[in-house]
Design an enzyme around this catalytic site. Structure first.
Site, PDB file in Angstrom:
ATOM      1  CG  ASP A 116      -2.039  -1.025   1.090  1.00 45.72           C
ATOM      2  OD1 ASP A 116      -2.692  -1.055   0.037  1.00 45.72           O
ATOM      3  OD2 ASP A 116      -2.236  -1.797   2.047  1.00 45.72           O
ATOM      4  CG  ASP A 175      -7.099  -3.955  -3.390  1.00 47.71           C
ATOM      5  OD1 ASP A 175      -7.412  -5.042  -3.911  1.00 47.71           O
ATOM      6  OD2 ASP A 175      -7.694  -3.488  -2.418  1.00 47.71           O
TER       7      ASP A 175
END
Length: 392
Positions: A116, A175
């Site tokens: 992330d 993602d």
């Protein structure tokens, strides 16, 4: 009689089209940006000066839940502040954006905990550098890109998403496509050129393994650490292993559109069109805001996901700019605008809380963040508004 009746029907049809056209054309982007600034100002007043940032407002509450810099969503709030600076030119937003971005600095020199880092650092420092050209920001971005690259497994061809969660092999989630932008940028702005190759390889491997025959995305793919072979596709946040999780498909649409922008390789543009097509074709809601999962068992009594709509509305504007087919280009722009209008007319928070939007769904299988306000929905909504404004 038939002729008069036909004429009447035609007149009513044209009136309806005209009314929708006027509504679409009269949509005031500036007014929506001003609304976002008002809401963000309210949030600033209640945000502690301790390095945390606002992540979510639970359904039925007015109070933000705050998270530390290690949280995967920590870059969205400073990213929103940078976008507000871009929208207004007001130095107040630059000052706040700088402060909240700098809280994330340790990520650039810490061991990579997960994929992330792009969400965290590129949405914050990346937007900051784009708007200010502050060299300190650039150094932080470049260091973070090198950190993210340590999660790349050359035997598999992807960046591992969750090193802490073994899941029976090397895991990669859809993602992760969003975090490739950090690597592309770094490779073109003084970083290691190999970062570009890592990003391309990740996108190619994902394109080959992460999708069903209809181009709907699995949430997670598990690979063998040593052979690199795909073991299985599964979900973590979707309804089932074989369902189309709305936000996951949104990440795919946005991610492959971005990869085409960075590489200009037509295979990525073609794939962006394909993953977009299945999303738009299966989108049955009148307002174009999807249910949290396209296959959820309780539809139409399932929560919506405004965050997925915000991501897709922004991505469609960019994808339309690469689309030569006039009909397809018009479809993307028309549907993007309708999504943005729907979010603005029916999903804004106003006095409910100080977020921008209501009705996002984070992790329904875990019972987490269901039908609430979430910072990444606000971030991509604001980005979509700015992109729409630039179109106009």
């Amino acid at each position: 009689m038939i002729t008069r009746f036909s004429t009447l029907i035609l007149a009513l049809f044209l009136l309806t089209i005209s009314a929708y056209s006027q509504k679409s054309n009269s949509f005031n982007v500036k007014k929506q940006l001003e609304y976002c600034a008002v809401q963000a100002s309210k949030t600033l007043k209640v945000t502690p000066d301790d390095g945390t940032s606002p992540r979510t407002v639970p359904n039925g509450s007015k109070e933000w839940k705050f998270v530390g810099y290690k949280d995967w969503t920590s870059g969205f709030w400073p990213g929103e502040l940078w976008y507000l600076y871009e929208a207004t030119g007001d130095k107040k937003w630059e000052k706040e954006a700088d402060k909240f971005s700098r809280f994330l600095t340790p990520l650039s020199v810490s061991k990579a905990g997960d994929h992330d880092l792009g969400f965290q650092v590129f949405n914050s420092f990346g937007n900051g550098y784009r708007l200010t050209k502050n060299k300190e920001y650039k150094d932080i971005i470049l260091k973070t890109a090198d950190t993210l690259a340590t999660l790349f497994n050359p035997k598999v061809g992807t960046i591992q998403s969750w090193p802490h969660n073994k899941m029976g092999g090397h895991n990669t989630i859809i993602d992760n496509m969003m975090n490739l932008e950090l690597l592309f940028w770094a490779s073109k702005n003084g970083g290691n050129k190999k970062l570009y190759d890592i990003a391309v390889k990740h996108a190619e491997t994902t394109m080959a393994n992460h999708f069903r025959p209809d181009y709907s995305a699995y949430h997670v793919i598990i690979y063998d650490y040593e052979t690199g072979k795909k073991i299985k596709g599964r979900t973590a946040q979707g309804y089932s292993d074989d369902s189309m999780w709305a936000r996951g498909q949104a990440w795919a649409i946005y991610g492959f559109t971005m990869v085409y922008r960075e590489t200009k390789d037509p295979k990525f543009l073609d794939f962006a069109h394909k993953v977009t097509r299945v999303y738009l074709d299966r989108l049955t809601t009148e307002d174009l805001i999807p249910y949290w999962d396209f296959n959820a068992a309780g539809i139409p009594n399932e929560p919506r996901d405004a965050s997925a709509a915000a991501i897709v509305s922004s991505a469609l504007i960019e994808l339309s700019s690469y689309t030569k087919d006039k009909n397809l280009k018009n479809e993307y722009l028309t549907k993007s605008k309708k999504m943005i209008v729907s979010l603005s007319d029916h999903y804004q928070s106003h006095d409910v809380n100080s977020a921008f939007l209501l009705h996002s769904t984070g992790h329904k299988p875990a019972g987490s963040e269901i039908d609430c306000s979430i910072n990444y929905a606000d971030y991509y909504y604001l980005e979509a508004l700015l992109r729409l404004q630039k179109l106009k």
